[in-house]
Each structure stands twice: as C-alpha cells, then as structure tokens.
Design a protein around this motif. Structure first.
Motif, short mmCIF file in Angstrom:
data_model
loop_
_atom_site.label_atom_id
_atom_site.label_comp_id
_atom_site.label_asym_id
_atom_site.label_seq_id
_atom_site.Cartn_x
_atom_site.Cartn_y
_atom_site.Cartn_z
N VAL A 104 35.52 42.22 41.29
CA VAL A 104 36.68 41.68 40.60
C VAL A 104 37.74 41.57 41.68
O VAL A 104 38.24 42.57 42.19
N LYS A 105 38.01 40.33 42.07
CA LYS A 105 38.73 40.11 43.34
C LYS A 105 40.16 40.61 43.32
O LYS A 105 40.71 40.92 44.37
N SER A 106 40.78 40.67 42.15
CA SER A 106 42.18 41.08 42.13
C SER A 106 42.33 42.60 42.20
O SER A 106 43.43 43.11 42.30
N LEU A 107 41.20 43.31 42.16
CA LEU A 107 41.28 44.77 42.17
C LEU A 107 40.88 45.32 43.54
O LEU A 107 40.13 44.68 44.28
N THR A 108 41.34 46.53 43.85
CA THR A 108 40.99 47.17 45.11
C THR A 108 39.57 47.71 45.03
O THR A 108 38.94 47.73 43.97
N GLU A 111 39.36 50.55 42.60
CA GLU A 111 39.39 50.10 41.20
C GLU A 111 38.08 49.45 40.81
O GLU A 111 37.60 49.60 39.69
N ASN A 112 37.47 48.73 41.77
CA ASN A 112 36.16 48.12 41.49
C ASN A 112 35.11 49.20 41.25
O ASN A 112 34.29 49.08 40.35
#
Lengths: 271, 432
Positions: A104-108, A111-112
């Motif tokens: 999930v590209k918007s997460l670090t 978070e991934n």
C-alpha cells in the motif's frame, strides 16, 4: 530432517478439482488433488509454469473457491465459511510472500507490515509494536519509516517476510519468493523461511520452479498438468537428481545445436 | 544447499538478518480466534494518507468542491440575508403573536365588551388590546389642528412599539393625560418635545356618529409624553375616556396569543363569529413564499459549480480505485474484508467533500462579510445609522450545507466503493 512421524494434519485437500470457464471453453487446471500437510513442516510445490501451482496456492490461502472437493483446515471446511470468516482465516492463519512485491504505497514499511494486525482489529500502536518486532526478526528493524516501494528487491522481500510472520500464522505461503532476486538475496529469503519453520515452528508452503531448493522440502508436491504426486525424503532427492539429469541432457542437446548458432543463447539459459 | 539452524553461532553478516527468536508475535494460540473488524480510526488514517500522498490531485479535487460549495453557500447566504432584511423592515419589532380583529360591518357586527370577554376566554389568549379611534381636534394657545384621537388600554399600549421621545407613556389610572406624536407638536407650534411636557391642551371629539351617552367630548388634558410615530397628528389617551362617555364599540381589537403557534387556532375561533382578522404571519408567509422561490433560483445557479465539483470528485475516486486495484487485492489477501475496502473509499470521499465544504463555507462567509462591511460603510457615509446585513449565515444553513455535502459525498462514492468491494484479489494481484 523429516518431522512427519505422527505429526498432526493441519490441512487436507480431498478430491479437489478446479476449472475455469473462459468464454465457451472450460479449462481444467487441477484434477482430483488429494494431499495432507502436517504442522511444522517445509512443503514445496514444484512444477513448470502453467501447471496449476498458483491456483493450488490460491485455494490453500482461502482466495479461490475450488470447483469441486473439500479443503479441511483445522477440522472445519474452509470454503463453507462466510466471506468474513474466510477473511478472518487469512488474517489469522496465513502469511503470504509473493514473487512481486505489493505494497500500500501511501503507507510506511512498518504500517504495511501492520496491515494484517489492522485487519484483526488491533489498534495502530499495538500493531506497530508487533510489526516492529517482526521487522527486527528479519533484520529490517531500522527500515520501519521507509517507503517500501523505494527499497531494493532483497530489502522489499525481507519486509514482505516480516509482514508474513507478523500475525504469527500457522502457514507461511511463499509464491516464488526468490523469483525476482539474485541468488544471494534468494538464499537469504530461503534461510528466513527455514527459520520460520525451525524457530517459529510454522508450516511453510513454498511454490517454486527452482529445482535447487527441492532438497529443503520435508514434502514435495510435484505438480504436472494439473496432477499432483506427493514425495518425501529419499524420493525428493531422486526427483532432484532426475531433474538435474534432464537439465544436463538439455544442455547437451543445445550445445550440439552449436552449428545453428544457438549455443550462446543456450549458455545464457543455463546461467 | 545450506541450512542455517537456529543454534548456528556464526555472527550475522552485515546484510544478513539476525537469527529469529522464538517469540510469539501478533497472536498466540490463546487469542487465535480473536477477530474484530478493522478500527475506524485506522481506516480514517489510511484514507487520509492516501489523500495526502497525492497532493496535487487531492488539492484540485478539494478546490473544485470549495468552488462548488462556496458559490452555493455565498448565494444562499445572500438570499437568507435579503430575506431577513426585508422581514425586519416589514415586521420591525411588532409581535408575530398579535392578531388584529375588526368587524366587516360595524353596524351589524359590533366589537363590544361582550365579544371581548368571549375572546378573552379562548384558550392561549394572553392579552387583548383595545383601541378606540375618532377624528377630533387639539387646541393650545388659541391654535387648533385636526388629529386622530386614540383611546387605548394598557394591553394595547404594551404590545405596540411606541418610541418615547420625552416624558412617559399612559398609565391605567390616568384620566386627563395624553401622549402626542411629534407631528402634532409641530402643527400646534411647539418646537421641541421638552417644552410640550405638562402643557395643557384642549381636545374636542365629536361622538354623534356612534352609540354613546354624549354627543361630544370636549375637555382639557395634560401632555405627559411625546412619541415619534406617523406623519399625521395622533393623540393617545386612555380607553376609559370613551368607556365613561358610553361608547360601546371598539374600532380595533388586538389579540395577543401566548405563542405564535396558537395564532391559527385563535384566528379560526374569532373568524367563526364573523369578524375579520389580519396578522403579520400572513405577510411573513408571503415574504417567505417569494424568497423560497428566489433562493431556489440562487442555489440552482450555484449548483452548476457543484455539478462540476461532483464530476471532479467522481473522477478522482474512480482513478484512485483503478490505481489501487492491486492494493485492494493485497489488503484482501492479507485478511481485509470487503466491507473494509468499501469503508476506505467512503472515508476518502467524505474527507474530500468535507474538507472542500468547510473551506468553501469559510470563503463564502469571508466574502459575504466583506460585502456587508463595504455596504455598511457606504451607507454610513450617506447618513444611515443602523447596521444592516445583506449576507447572513445562520447555523442551520451551515449545518445544512455540511449535511448536503455528506449526502453528495456518499452518492459520489457509491459506485467506486461498490467496485472496490467486488474486486477479486487473485485477478487484482495477477494484473500487470
């Protein structure tokens, strides 16, 4: 190295068929698959491309409803569960590593890795704690704040390993995890998978078409044209040797074709 | 083939990960059955992260909503402001609880004490104001002018807004006291209100056209107060003057209800006796009817911008969906429910629309306030003393607007969210 004797079955497939309807054509992918997997074992699904490996993996991971047959997991039939319970099964019992890295590209990265915990209802902070622990297990403890998509293939794959173990699953399913890696990084991932079995006592299901990894297996599921043959111990080594022989033959055949100017290409293939 | 066992003591390579420890991570066997839905806080966080990770696109989408909502709200606050202004001018400080009763034919249907007592007994009647009015004349220092003489009771006085310039209003026990308006003073030659107080005047009121004991009232009165009202000469005194002269019928009766909502019932009861009634509520209804239409026109102008904004939002969400097919497939493979994916999109749409509408409303209020200040300062230059507002933003309009955006956001996200939850994770992850 086998730990099969008397071990409990944690998953069993009975008479599983899988076919897909494409237009008016019905394509049979898997025929009458029957096998059982034991807890805390290293299992390899081996076969050429197009043989149905990935389909079998999707069935095992609760994503693909088989056309026929039953998949029994921990005493209950997997595909009789409600969609939400099936999602719970995936969040609870399965860790997945793909050949390609999906994020999930918007997460670090942290978070991934936390995602499976989020889906289990954990709060952000408690998920982060567990995810940090998982990152440290794969030696990526300092990478939590990074954007995973920006990292090298080997680093990404290790973070993917952290994501696969974060929920402490029974199964770790790895779909050609070394396919996009060089041999050094590939071996590192295989090490991690082995440790997941030996240290964390997880059950590993590895899909590969790299025959050099076959001897790692406690159980080999050799899949060809939708049929599965089960092999264990000595016969795995036998299969590995046979495959090696087939490869030698191929090299011989190709080198004899030198006069046609294809030798260079053949060598590249072997490398 | 190499197999690193956990008891291998070789120190880890710089690149190599440390040995795994046999600790339990996310959930041990005791809590393995544990499964709750994803926390909404986290869905909100993920939606926010996705929006902020695409800054330009999100900015443009929000900007579109700002323009759409801003223009609707600007025009709406103009409509509301004008409506309030007109209402204030028409109603002033008169009470909406008041009902004026008159007789269609005073010879046949009389507004006498018998009728008044009946009206007083109706439920929810608070006060009944009584008024006599007769043409007469007022004389001082030899000069004499025509004036309308009103005889009013305390209820009538207290429910009518008199602007007192000097002195006091009438008291119940007053018998020979009058309150006059400024134009009366002017006609009888008294220059300022100060000089009028306690002056003696002579009132002459012929009563020959009505039922009464006398044919004329003619007596001396003391001016106790001066009010500012009307253009013609008006003289107010207590109703007892006319009652004692034997005048039976009132010219006007003002019924005050306990609450505005009682007006219609009381009105029906009075009208069933054959009397006519008028109320400011009638006027107000007319004003509201006109402005309802006016506001619809204003809002539909503003809606053009909103339609464009909605299309922009729909476009952004659809592109976001297509871009994130893989991410959605991944999240489902990792245990996300279909409803979680739907929630993610709904939160994203609501975030975009709410952000846009809050900024849009803020801009509209800023713009309207600027126009108000500008117009007021212009008006002050021309001698207008009281402040007025052309743009008004009552709380109901602001919350209504936010509610409207909420609904718009949900409608816009309906299709993208439905598509998000029907994504097949296998297909999504296979797709290149």
């Amino acid at each position: 190295m086998s730990s099969l004797g008397g071990a409990q079955n944690i998953v069993s497939l009975k008479n599983v068929d899988q076919s897909f309807v494409v237009g008016e054509e019905t394509i049979d992918v898997l025929h009458d698959i029957n096998f059982e997997l034991q807890a805390n074992t290293f299992n390899i699904i081996y076969g050429p491309s197009g043989s149905g490996k990935s389909t079998l993996l999707n069935i095992l991971s609760g994503l693909q409803h088989p056309t026929k047959g039953t998949v029994v997991f921990g005493g209950s039939k997997l595909y009789e569960l409600s969609p939400n319970d099936l999602a719970a099964f995936r969040a609870n019992q399965i860790g997945i590593v793909y050949q390609q890295n999906y994020w999930v590209k918007s997460l670090t990265a942290l978070e991934n890795v936390s995602l499976p915990m989020y889906f289990l209802g954990y709060s952000k902070s408690s998920a982060a704690k567990i995810a940090q622990n998982a990152l440290e297990q794969v030696g990526m403890g300092s990478y939590g704040k990074k954007e995973p998509g920006m990292l090298s293939g080997g680093e990404q794959q290790r973070i993917a390993m952290a994501r696969a173990i974060v929920n402490n699953p029974l199964f770790i399913i790895a779909d050609e995890p070394t396919g996009s890696l060089d041999s050094k990084n590939g071996d590192m991932i295989m090490n991690l998978l082995q440790e997941c079995q030996t240290v964390l006592k997880r059950t590993i299901i590895l899909v590969t078409h790299n025959m050099e990894y076959l001897p790692l297996a406690d159980k080999l599921l050799h899949i060809q044209d939708g049929h599965v043959t089960e092999q264990q111990d000595e016969s795995i080594n036998k299969t590995a040797t046979e495959l090696l022989d087939q490869m030698k033959e191929r090299i011989d055949r190709l080198s004899k074709a030198k006069v046609h100017g294809v030798q260079k290409n053949a060598k590249k293939l072997v490398q | 083939m190499q197999k690193n066992l956990s008891n291998n003591s070789t120190p880890p390579q710089p690149q190599a990960p440390p040995k795994m420890k046999a600790t339990s991570l996310g959930n041990d066997s005791n809590t393995r059955k544990r499964f709750r839905a994803i926390q909404l806080k986290i869905v909100f966080y993920m939606a926010l992260k996705n929006i902020t990770s695409k800054k330009l696109r999100s900015f443009l989408t929000v900007f579109g909503v700002v323009i759409g909502i801003g223009s609707i709200f600007f025009l709406l606050s103009f409509g509301i402001g004008i409506q309030e202004l007109v209402t204030k001018q028409v109603i002033g400080d008169k009470s909406l609880k008041a009902l004026e009763v008159s007789s269609p034919n005073s010879r046949i249907l009389q507004l006498n004490d018998q009728v008044i007592n009946k009206i007083r007994r109706y439920p929810n009647v608070d006060k009944v104001g009584l008024q006599y009015s007769f043409p007469g004349s007022i004389a001082i220092n030899g000069g004499e002018v025509d004036a309308v003489v009103y005889g009013i009771n305390q209820d009538f006085q207290s429910t009518t807004s008199f602007t007192l310039k000097k002195g006091r209003l009438l008291k119940k026990e007053d018998t020979r006291a009058v309150v006059v308006n400024l134009s009366t003073l002017k006609s009888i030659g008294i220059k300022t209100a100060d000089k009028a107080i306690n002056k003696q005047v002579k009132l002459t009121i012929p009563l020959n056209k009505v039922q009464s004991n006398k044919s004329e009232i003619s007596d001396n009165f003391t001016i106790v107060g001066v009010i500012e009202s009307g253009a013609g000469s008006e003289v107010f005194t207590t109703d007892s003057l006319f009652t004692s002269a034997g005048v039976l019928n009132y010219q006007q009766v003002k019924v005050i209800a306990k609450d505005t909502k009682n007006i219609s019932t009381i009105r029906k009861q009075i009208e069933s006796n054959g009397f006519q009634t008028t109320s400011l509520v009638d006027t107000l209804d007319e004003i509201n009817k006109i402005f309802k239409f006016f506001n619809v026109i204003l809002v539909s102008f503003g809606s053009v911008g909103m339609i464009v904004a909605v299309l922009g939002m729909f476009n952004t969400l659809t592109i976001s969906l297509l871009e994130r097919t893989k991410e959605i497939g991944l999240m489902m493979a990792l245990g996300g429910r279909r409803s979680d994916m739907r929630k993610l999109f709904i939160f994203e749409a609501l975030l975009l629309s709410f952000l846009g509408s809050i900024i849009g409303i803020a801009f509209a209020i800023a713009g309207g306030t600027a126009v108000n200040i500008f117009l007021n300062s212009g008006a002050r230059g021309r001698g207008v003393t009281s402040n007025f507002t052309v743009f008004a933003y009552p709380a109901w309009a602001i919350f209504g607007m936010l509610g409207f955006t909420l609904i718009v956001g949900l409608l816009v996200v309906y299709f993208p969210a439905r598509r998000a939850e029907t994504i097949n994770p296998i297909d999504a992850l296979r797709r290149e």
